[in-house]
Design an enzyme around this catalytic site. Structure first.
Site, short mmCIF file in Angstrom:
data_model
loop_
_atom_site.label_atom_id
_atom_site.label_comp_id
_atom_site.label_asym_id
_atom_site.label_seq_id
_atom_site.Cartn_x
_atom_site.Cartn_y
_atom_site.Cartn_z
N HIS A 76 -8.83 56.47 9.30
CA HIS A 76 -8.56 56.20 10.71
C HIS A 76 -7.56 57.22 11.26
O HIS A 76 -6.52 57.46 10.65
CB HIS A 76 -8.00 54.79 10.87
CG HIS A 76 -7.65 54.43 12.27
ND1 HIS A 76 -6.37 54.05 12.66
CD2 HIS A 76 -8.40 54.37 13.41
CE1 HIS A 76 -6.37 53.78 13.94
NE2 HIS A 76 -7.58 53.97 14.43
N SER A 77 -7.89 57.84 12.38
CA SER A 77 -6.96 58.69 13.11
C SER A 77 -6.47 59.85 12.25
O SER A 77 -7.28 60.65 11.76
CB SER A 77 -5.80 57.82 13.62
OG SER A 77 -5.04 58.47 14.60
N TYR A 78 -5.16 59.97 12.03
CA TYR A 78 -4.60 61.02 11.16
C TYR A 78 -5.26 61.06 9.79
O TYR A 78 -5.40 62.13 9.18
CB TYR A 78 -3.09 60.79 11.03
CG TYR A 78 -2.45 61.30 9.76
CD1 TYR A 78 -2.19 62.66 9.57
CD2 TYR A 78 -2.09 60.42 8.73
CE1 TYR A 78 -1.60 63.13 8.41
CE2 TYR A 78 -1.49 60.87 7.57
CZ TYR A 78 -1.26 62.23 7.40
OH TYR A 78 -0.68 62.70 6.24
N GLY A 80 -8.15 61.04 8.96
CA GLY A 80 -9.30 61.94 8.84
C GLY A 80 -8.94 63.18 8.05
O GLY A 80 -9.77 63.72 7.30
N HIS A 223 -8.01 52.45 20.35
CA HIS A 223 -7.90 53.24 19.12
C HIS A 223 -7.83 52.39 17.86
O HIS A 223 -8.51 52.68 16.87
CB HIS A 223 -6.67 54.14 19.24
CG HIS A 223 -6.49 55.11 18.12
ND1 HIS A 223 -7.46 56.04 17.77
CD2 HIS A 223 -5.44 55.31 17.27
CE1 HIS A 223 -7.01 56.76 16.75
NE2 HIS A 223 -5.79 56.35 16.43
#
Length: 241
Positions: A76-78, A80, A223
């Site tokens: 998720h988010s960072y 990745g 998000h």
């Protein structure tokens, strides 16, 4: 039974997945939602030496230590960035990569390369009193809220798990130089509501690195979809199991 390794984003902890884990378990699968170094039950390890490489090692060590195979690796988010470098190290153990409203890097890129807005955050951290702490993004008016979470009770719960992020997480480059990682299928899940200005994601190429058509799904939520729409997110993840 599929093993889902759920990797939280910056500032969060493994508790972010608390509403998804029981749903995957009830469907007969094995979800694992660790906290990365510096967060949750590892918050006492937060320090300037912690970086992207630390978090990659967290994931790789868990996969190899528990001898996990055929893993659906969700970032998720960072995270990745985290799952990309982790898959580069153990591609034979990963069956699918899921980029959940996530940064999607190329080899050698940092967070600031993927998301230029991150450079502003890096500069502020370096100029701050600590020289390395990156505080969580502040709550904004709906529909953006706190990481896309707007329900007051959910916001209060989310605040209990947030920690500062070490700036090295945004400075260290991703490694994607193992040709075998290109063979791993990918899915991108985009959250389409309440995107803050300056945080536009990169377009997904029409073709995956393995040559097959790209798979992009959308969730009409903010998000932190694992908090706001856990059932809908789980339904999508189950399609990959």
């Amino acid at each position: 039974m599929t093993t889902y390794l759920l990797v939280h984003g910056a500032w969060h902890s493994g508790r972010a997945w608390d509403r998804v884990v029981p749903l995957l378990t009830a469907a007969g699968h094995r979800p694992i939602a660790p906290s990365l170094t510096g967060y949750g039950d590892k918050a006492h390890l937060l320090g300037p030496e912690v970086g992207l490489d630390t978090h990659v090692e967290d994931v790789v060590r868990l996969i190899t230590g528990e001898d996990l195979t055929d893993v659906v690796l969700v970032g998720h988010s960072y995270a990745g960035l985290v799952i990309s470098s982790a898959a580069n190290q153990v591609p034979d153990r990963i069956s699918h990569l899921v980029y959940l409203d996530a940064m999607v890097p190329e080899h050698g890129e940092t967070a600031a390369d993927v998301l230029p807005k991150a450079q502003e955050v890096i500069d502020r951290a370096l100029a701050s009193e600590s020289g390395w702490r990156v505080p969580p993004i502040p709550e904004m008016p709906p529909p953006m809220g706190l990481f896309g979470v707007t329900d007051p009770e959910d916001v209060a719960w989310l605040r209990t798990m947030l920690s500062d992020q070490p700036v090295r997480c945004l400075q260290q480059p991703v490694r994607l130089d193992n040709p075998a990682v290109n063979g791993i299928p990918r899915t991108h899940i985009h959250c389409t509501a309440g995107q803050p200005e300056g945080f536009a994601r990169r377009p997904v190429p029409a073709t995956q690195p393995n040559g097959s058509p790209s798979q992009v799904w959308e969730l009409a939520t903010g998000h932190d979809c694992m908090i706001t729409t856990p059932v809908e997110l789980t339904d999508l993840l189950l399609k990959l199991g």
